[in-house]
Design a protein around this motif. Structure first.
Motif, mmCIF file in Angstrom:
data_model
loop_
_atom_site.group_PDB
_atom_site.id
_atom_site.type_symbol
_atom_site.label_atom_id
_atom_site.label_comp_id
_atom_site.label_asym_id
_atom_site.label_seq_id
_atom_site.Cartn_x
_atom_site.Cartn_y
_atom_site.Cartn_z
ATOM 1 N N SER A 590 0.655 -1.376 0.063
ATOM 2 C CA SER A 590 0.186 0.052 -0.327
ATOM 3 C C SER A 590 0.710 0.886 -0.185
ATOM 4 O O SER A 590 2.094 1.164 0.513
ATOM 5 C CB SER A 590 -0.585 0.351 1.033
ATOM 6 N N GLU A 607 1.747 0.826 -13.954
ATOM 7 C CA GLU A 607 0.992 0.513 -13.023
ATOM 8 C C GLU A 607 0.270 1.761 -12.821
ATOM 9 O O GLU A 607 0.759 2.826 -12.937
ATOM 10 C CB GLU A 607 1.026 0.291 -11.074
ATOM 11 N N LEU A 609 -2.509 4.056 -11.507
ATOM 12 C CA LEU A 609 -2.992 4.288 -10.121
ATOM 13 C C LEU A 609 -4.340 4.736 -9.343
ATOM 14 O O LEU A 609 -4.706 4.831 -8.248
ATOM 15 C CB LEU A 609 -1.761 4.881 -9.388
ATOM 16 N N VAL A 612 -6.962 2.879 -7.151
ATOM 17 C CA VAL A 612 -5.902 2.597 -6.963
ATOM 18 C C VAL A 612 -4.851 2.935 -5.592
ATOM 19 O O VAL A 612 -4.433 3.777 -6.236
ATOM 20 C CB VAL A 612 -5.760 1.396 -7.416
ATOM 21 N N ARG A 613 -4.435 2.503 -4.464
ATOM 22 C CA ARG A 613 -3.641 2.480 -3.886
ATOM 23 C C ARG A 613 -2.061 1.908 -3.249
ATOM 24 O O ARG A 613 -1.577 1.919 -2.522
ATOM 25 C CB ARG A 613 -3.697 3.486 -2.699
ATOM 26 N N VAL A 614 -2.245 0.760 -4.337
ATOM 27 C CA VAL A 614 -1.283 -0.486 -3.541
ATOM 28 C C VAL A 614 -0.718 -1.075 -5.409
ATOM 29 O O VAL A 614 -1.515 -1.319 -6.540
ATOM 30 C CB VAL A 614 -2.727 -2.364 -3.477
ATOM 31 N N ARG A 616 1.209 -3.940 -6.648
ATOM 32 C CA ARG A 616 1.898 -5.225 -6.748
ATOM 33 C C ARG A 616 3.371 -5.474 -6.687
ATOM 34 O O ARG A 616 4.079 -4.295 -6.781
ATOM 35 C CB ARG A 616 1.553 -6.051 -8.475
#
Length: 633
Positions: A590, A607, A609, A612-614, A616
């Motif tokens: 995170s 990515e 984001l 989304v705040r994760v 991979r």
């Protein structure tokens, strides 16, 4: 915070400065110390200290006060500085602590690099991409070679492992060849262009009798297995038509024993220095007991050292018709100086003068493994980056920092390594730093990032060791992260041929295998192509913008490059920036703890984001921002 050399609120301008440029210093002290006087103490190297009285200039909030002064360094060189304050507790010293910040007490000084007024480096490499080629192993044109010179063995199988076993005398000879040549490089120029390459760095191309060709036999001839001088000229011409320059390797601290100049093996008509004390080359070498005892590079008797201060040698290399100018006329755009540490200052001065006289935009880049701004070699502080010597250097500190971070090292150590170079290097040099993560002298990057560390194991173990499928998957993902860090950090990224294709291998000779044409890792090549396009699209920010490590904690790293655009006198300007967020972990991470405002972010690579705040495992996100900045009250 008492003082931070990397923060323009405390020191302006930050970083290295041109001689004659005023610098404004500010410190902030607790009001409770009742400071009555403060001083900046500047210590020019090998000269008496300079004391600069600071004056009180107001409060910093309710509990602290500002003291400030100006200092103007008059000439180039290294300066070191600290502060003293007269307080109710006596004289308090402010010295350098971690990350450029001040602490009370201590003994460490800050470094101030002052470079020559008007120092300028070539513009053509700025914002570009380099590609290093080991000529024998990149590509061969026209099939197998004929008339292979005596003493060399030839691999008919391009994919065969390089010879690593000692010969019958127990010696490593490096005399196995695959036939890569200059015409082969020329045929692959469209491939390099597609990667975004703007400069080819060729390992030595002159006649030599080892496959690495660092044992020069004749500086005036292209090695016959590589082609002819005409082939070299045509390569440079064709490359330039595609916007690609060629930089060649200059090995001037030693020659080969099997050379026109030394001729120990009797291959040439001579006489070389080994054959006769009357040889025109005799004074080039230092004989302790002629002819069998002489100084050699790191004790290798096949690499006799030369005396660079001998006038006939200096003229041969740096004269009007010398080696340096001759090959610039033939089409080269610059020189990379092998083992620059072992070349005396006067010789590098002459070489720089020769190159710039022939072509003011010629590049002179040196092999230096440490911080080149304060390097000492053989008891002498070097002045590589102060003007009149090197335009820039190979950037081993960034390589070590990148690989160390991705392999689990302290993120704060990465930040310090990067910011230390940014602070110490002159901006003209910083923009041209050769940012590599692998060369012919190091293990392949994918092997370092995915494989078992060699830890001093010998060639037999290295020869039989290959990445497992899982190791290769991890190495590939980490390599992609290492590459984007290369492309984002200040300087010029340099690809070691085959890294982009997934070539693996431990140390010499396993890191010098042939490019795997037809067996490439296409996913990796696609990533490098994307990086090339990104770098071209954001060239101004990456070539001239500022750099800071926004966050470095746990498994996360945030790098930012930024530039402010706006005309003088306007009410506002725009701050354009690229932000790279990296997760080095094998687990999702995170990024909420980073407290980043991503509301106006536009995805560039990696990515997405949005919402989304994760991140991979082993992934990154490169984001672009544009923010309006008020420039008037």
């Amino acid at each position: 915070m008492l003082f931070n050399s990397r923060d323009p609120r405390y020191r302006f301008p930050t970083g290295a400065v041109e001689a004659g440029r005023p610098i404004h210093f500010r410190i902030t002290l607790p009001r409770e110390l009742s400071c009555s006087a403060a001083r900046l103490i500047v210590e020019p190297e090998n000269e008496p200290a300079i004391l600069c009285d600071m004056f009180w200039c107001g409060m910093n909030g309710e509990e602290e006060e500002w003291w400030e002064c100006d200092f103007t360094p008059k000439k180039r060189g290294l300066y070191f500085y600290l502060f003293e304050a007269s307080t109710c507790r006596g004289v308090q010293r402010l010295s350098r602590g971690e990350h450029g910040r001040a602490i009370f007490g201590g003994t460490y000084r800050w470094q101030l690099t002052v470079y020559q007024e008007g120092f300028k480096t070539p513009d053509w490499l700025e914002g570009g991409i380099m590609y290093q080629i080991f000529p024998d192993r990149f590509y061969k044109a026209g099939g197998d070679k004929e008339n292979v010179p005596a003493g060399r063995t030839y691999h008919e199988d391009w994919y065969e492992q390089p010879d690593w076993r000692p010969n019958h005398e127990g010696r490593i000879t490096n005399t196995d060849f695959y036939g890569g040549d200059l015409q082969g490089v020329r045929e692959k120029l469209p491939y390099l262009k597609d990667l975004g390459v703007t400069c080819i760095y060729l390992n030595p191309v002159f006649e030599s009798h080892s496959n690495h060709r660092y044992d020069t036999a004749d500086y005036l001839k292209i090695d016959p297995l590589l082609g002819s001088e005409q082939d070299f000229r045509e390569l440079c011409e064709s490359a330039r038509e595609l916007g690609i320059r060629v930089m060649i390797d200059g090995v001037f601290s030693h020659t080969g024993s099997d050379s026109v100049y030394f001729n120990r093996e009797g291959r040439y008509e001579g006489p070389g220095a080994y054959n006769s004390a009357e040889s025109p080359y005799y004074k080039w070498y230092n004989f302790r007991n002629w002819p069998h005892e002489y100084d050699s590079w790191w004790g290798f008797d096949t690499l006799p050292n030369v005396n660079e201060t001998e006038e006939s040698y200096n003229l041969f290399v740096n004269g009007e018709d010398g080696v340096v100018r001759r090959w610039l006329r033939a089409g080269a755009s610059g020189w990379r100086l092998d083992v620059a540490d072992e070349l005396p200052d006067p010789f590098i001065d002459h070489l720089n003068e020769a190159a710039k006289t022939e072509d003011p935009e010629a590049l002179v880049l040196g092999e230096v493994w440490e911080d080149a701004s304060n390097k000492s070699a053989y008891g002498v502080r070097r002045r590589y980056l102060l003007g009149g010597q090197l335009d820039s250097v190979m950037n081993y500190p960034f390589r070590d920092a990148i690989l160390g971070f991705l392999l689990g090292g302290d993120p704060a150590a990465f930040a310090e390594a990067v910011e230390n170079i940014v602070e110490n290097y002159p901006r003209p040099c910083l923009r041209l730093l050769m940012n590599h993560i692998g060369t012919h002298d190091t293990e392949r990057a994918i092997t370092v990032l995915g494989g078992t560390p060699a830890n001093g194991r010998g060639r037999e173990w290295q020869s039989g060791k290959h990445l497992s499928q899982r190791e290769r998957e991890i190495g590939r993902e980490r390599l992609k992260l290492a590459a984007i860090m290369q492309y984002i950090l200040p300087g010029v990224p340099c690809i070691y041929y085959g890294d982009e294709a997934g070539l693996e291998g431990y140390r010499d000779p396993f890191n010098r295998a042939c490019y795997p044409w037809g067996r490439e890792d296409q996913e990796l090549i696609g990533w490098y192509r994307s990086l090339g396009k990104m770098r071209h699209e954001h060239r101004e920010i990456l070539a001239r913008g500022g750099c800071r490590v926004r966050k470095a904690e746990g498994n996360l790293l945030v790098l930012e490059r930024f530039i402010v655009r706006g005309a003088e006198g306007e009410d506002c300007a725009f701050r354009d920036s690229l932000m790279l967020i990296i997760n080095r972990s094998e687990r999702p991470q995170s990024i909420l703890s980073l407290s980043l405002d991503l509301s106006d972010a536009k995805p560039v690579l990696g990515e997405n984001l949005e919402g989304v705040r994760v991140l991979r495992p082993y992934s990154c996100a490169l984001l672009k921002f544009r923010k309006e900045i008020q420039t008037t009250p």
